[in-house]
Scaffold this active site. Structure first.
Site, PDB file in Angstrom:
ATOM      1  N   ASP A  55       5.822 -29.444 -17.539  1.00  0.00           N
ATOM      2  CA  ASP A  55       7.054 -28.871 -18.069  1.00  0.00           C
ATOM      3  C   ASP A  55       7.212 -27.447 -17.546  1.00  0.00           C
ATOM      4  OD1 ASP A  55       9.151 -27.830 -19.537  1.00  0.00           O
ATOM      5  OD2 ASP A  55       8.109 -27.929 -21.469  1.00  0.00           O
ATOM      6  N   GLU A 134      -2.772  -3.069   1.143  1.00  0.00           N
ATOM      7  CA  GLU A 134      -3.714  -2.135   0.510  1.00  0.00           C
ATOM      8  C   GLU A 134      -3.234  -1.903  -0.925  1.00  0.00           C
ATOM      9  OE1 GLU A 134      -3.906   1.431   2.809  1.00  0.00           O
ATOM     10  OE2 GLU A 134      -4.165   0.369   4.709  1.00  0.00           O
ATOM     11  N   GLU A 136      -3.447  -0.679  -4.470  1.00  0.00           N
ATOM     12  CA  GLU A 136      -4.150   0.281  -5.322  1.00  0.00           C
ATOM     13  C   GLU A 136      -3.954  -0.066  -6.795  1.00  0.00           C
ATOM     14  OE1 GLU A 136      -3.454   4.010  -2.219  1.00  0.00           O
ATOM     15  OE2 GLU A 136      -2.040   3.644  -3.861  1.00  0.00           O
ATOM     16  N   GLU A 223      -9.658   6.150  -5.405  1.00  0.00           N
ATOM     17  CA  GLU A 223      -8.427   6.645  -4.789  1.00  0.00           C
ATOM     18  C   GLU A 223      -8.124   8.068  -5.269  1.00  0.00           C
ATOM     19  OE1 GLU A 223      -6.052   6.570  -2.729  1.00  0.00           O
ATOM     20  OE2 GLU A 223      -6.518   4.748  -1.597  1.00  0.00           O
ATOM     21  N   GLU A 231      -9.235   1.372  -5.014  1.00  0.00           N
ATOM     22  CA  GLU A 231      -8.731   0.402  -4.038  1.00  0.00           C
ATOM     23  C   GLU A 231      -9.894  -0.359  -3.436  1.00  0.00           C
ATOM     24  OE1 GLU A 231      -6.966   0.375   0.457  1.00  0.00           O
ATOM     25  OE2 GLU A 231      -6.153   1.923  -0.873  1.00  0.00           O
ATOM     26  N   HIS A 280       0.491  -0.230   0.681  1.00  0.00           N
ATOM     27  CA  HIS A 280       0.811  -0.090   2.094  1.00  0.00           C
ATOM     28  C   HIS A 280       0.474  -1.412   2.795  1.00  0.00           C
ATOM     29  CE1 HIS A 280      -0.601   4.261   1.137  1.00  0.00           C
ATOM     30  NE2 HIS A 280       0.632   4.061   0.701  1.00  0.00           N
ATOM     31  N   ARG A 350       1.522   9.998   7.490  1.00  0.00           N
ATOM     32  CA  ARG A 350       1.700   9.343   6.198  1.00  0.00           C
ATOM     33  C   ARG A 350       2.892   9.881   5.401  1.00  0.00           C
ATOM     34  NH1 ARG A 350      -3.554   8.637   7.631  1.00  0.00           N
ATOM     35  NH2 ARG A 350      -4.576   6.722   6.931  1.00  0.00           N
ATOM     36  N   GLU A 369       2.564  -0.123   9.717  1.00  0.00           N
ATOM     37  CA  GLU A 369       2.196  -0.039   8.304  1.00  0.00           C
ATOM     38  C   GLU A 369       3.433   0.392   7.520  1.00  0.00           C
ATOM     39  OE1 GLU A 369      -1.323   2.213   5.923  1.00  0.00           O
ATOM     40  OE2 GLU A 369       0.237   3.492   6.769  1.00  0.00           O
ATOM     41  N   ARG A 371       4.878   1.549   4.213  1.00  0.00           N
ATOM     42  CA  ARG A 371       4.198   2.238   3.124  1.00  0.00           C
ATOM     43  C   ARG A 371       4.949   2.204   1.792  1.00  0.00           C
ATOM     44  NH1 ARG A 371       0.046   5.337   4.455  1.00  0.00           N
ATOM     45  NH2 ARG A 371       0.459   6.950   2.887  1.00  0.00           N
TER      46      ARG A 371
END
Length: 481
Positions: A55, A134, A136, A223, A231, A280, A350, A369, A371
């Protein structure tokens, strides 16, 4: 025995490993695992060939009660033994089918992820899309929250939180009160050794447990934020496989924390005045065993990769409806602070929303990457959405513009004003998705029904309820007006 690949392998494993129960898991619309469990004697070939009925009327975002019968189809190669259950239990991740049509259910997120992989191959642009998230998270010692007509509050505590530097702490058998003073200051959690890092053993337990569950876990560390931000690094994998691993990751981490009497949250912004938790996400597309993102252009990328970046930048506002899908996501993505809100790309940088990692000159290591995403997303929707934005960029040769190799956070206001940034709320990104989603519909990867249901569900159950409630800080600002 070797990893099971077929139903026959699973049935043999139930005997050889003396499995007592089988747990069937599937993903709801928002990205949370759901499950039910059968005793081993009830499992036979028919379970794999015909599926099991259930269900689905109470599953978030799925069909109405008058169409709620669904079939669950276990996938043999996803099998792993759950390390937390008292009875020896084999877990199988499952796909969902409509029992009337026999077709894969369009709102099953894992089905959408499969369709994205198929569309990539059909496009001729690649065979495999690799993803490396990644994710966190925070490990807290106490969390309390409540909401009613006349109150609303939350209270978080962590033994290593800097706000506890003056607390009397009872740490020995005699009951003497003392405080060792090893508390992590705001934004100084990256990477002090113990005793300041009080969570080393817990994270190692998490890492080793994930490996037992079949997740390729490469590292663990504290972190940046105080109060237990952490992380664990998991290895990149093909899209669906990576999404499966991320669900294992969140499940395993929460269960290990519970064993230690602690709790974990993947909320992007649980604490005021310290870093939030992002996810990221590293992306590359491969064809014929070669990385199509490697080349002789900027930062060792190919034109293909640059066009993929162009696709992400162009579609970022709508993309974030799946990648940063909560109201809390936008407590993290705030312009003017060190958050990945600037829609630009750069190598090693970054402060840009898209970073090109430069750890290795190897062609195999070239990737982008992204972010902006955070770990509240449903990876079976977020990863396909990211891939579809990349494909659209490649197919239409979308120019990402010039890279921005500066600390964007330190740009003068007149220069910063020229850099586009992410929308400021969940309401805004849902509005962007409503306007810009044609790229997601290609190859029937996302359907119009999925897009409409996502917007409707998020608006009704998250945006509107948040808008209706007074915020505790408003009392500080306005009560004496």
């Amino acid at each position: 025995m070797a990893s099971p690949k077929t139903a026959k392998d699973i049935l043999a494993m139930l005997k050889s490993e003396k499995i007592e129960a089988v747990d069937f898991r599937f993903i709801d619309f928002l990205g949370t695992w759901q499950h039910f469990t059968y005793p081993t004697p009830e499992i036979d070939d028919d379970v794999f060939e015909k599926g099991l009925g259930f269900d689905a009327s109470s599953i978030r975002g799925w069909q109405a009660i008058n169409e709620s019968d669904m079939l669950i189809k276990p996938v043999p190669e996803t099998a792993f033994i759950d390390p937390f259950f008292a009875a020896k239990t084999l877990v199988l991740i499952c796909d969902i089918q409509d029992p009337v049509t026999g077709k894969d259910y369009s709102r099953d997120p894992r089905n959408i992820a499969h369709k994205a992989e198929k569309y990539l191959k059909a496009s001729g642009l690649g065979d495999i899309a690799y993803f490396g998230p990644e994710a966190e998270f925070f490990i807290f010692d106490d969390i309390r929250f409540g909401q009613g007509t006349n109150y609303g509050y939350y209270y978080i505590d962590s033994d290593e939180g800097i706000w506890n530097s003056g607390r009397e702490e009872c740490l020995d058998a005699s009951g003497s009160s003392h405080n060792t003073g090893y508390k992590i200051r705001h934004k100084e959690g990256y990477f002090p050794v113990p005793p300041a890092d009080s969570l080393q053993d817990i994270r190692s337990d998490m890492m080793l447990t994930l490996i037992k569950m079949g997740v390729r876990c490469e590292k663990q560390h504290h972190e940046v934020a105080t109060a237990g931000q952490s992380e664990l690094g998991i290895r990149f994998a093909p899209l669906v496989e990576c999404a499966d691993a991320l669900l294992k990751y969140k499940y395993g981490i929460k269960q290990v924390a519970k064993k230690y009497g602690k709790t974990v949250t993947f909320m992007p912004k649980p604490l005021f005045q310290d870093n939030g938790s992002g996810m990221h996400t590293h992306i590359s597309i491969w064809k014929g065993g070669k990385n199509t993102f490697a080349g002789g252009e900027y930062a060792g990328l190919s034109k293909t990769a640059l066009f993929a970046i162009g696709g992400i930048i162009k579609h970022a506002p709508s993309l974030l409806a799946f990648c940063t899908p909560t109201t809390n996501s936008f407590r993290r993505l705030v312009p003017g602070f060190e958050a990945p809100v600037n829609l630009a790309y750069s190598s090693r940088n970054r402060s840009a929303a898209i970073r090109i990692p430069m750890y290795s000159e190897s062609a195999n290591a070239k990737r982008l990457e992204f972010r902006c995403p955070d770990p509240t997303c449903n990876p079976y929707l977020a990863f396909p959405a990211m891939l579809m934005a990349c494909i659209d960029g490649i197919q239409n040769k979308i120019d990402p513009g010039k890279p921005l190799d500066k600390d964007i956070y330190e740009l003068p206001p007149e220069e910063l004003a020229k850099v586009p940034h992410t929308p400021g709320s969940l309401k805004d990104v849902l509005a962007a998705l409503e306007k810009d989603h044609e790229y997601l519909l290609k190859g029937d990867v996302f359907t119009q029904d999925v897009v409409d249901t996502w917007i409707e569900y998020k608006t009704k159950t998250e945006v509107n309820p948040m808008a209706l409630r007074p915020h505790p800080y408003e009392y500080h600002m306005y009560f004496d007006a």
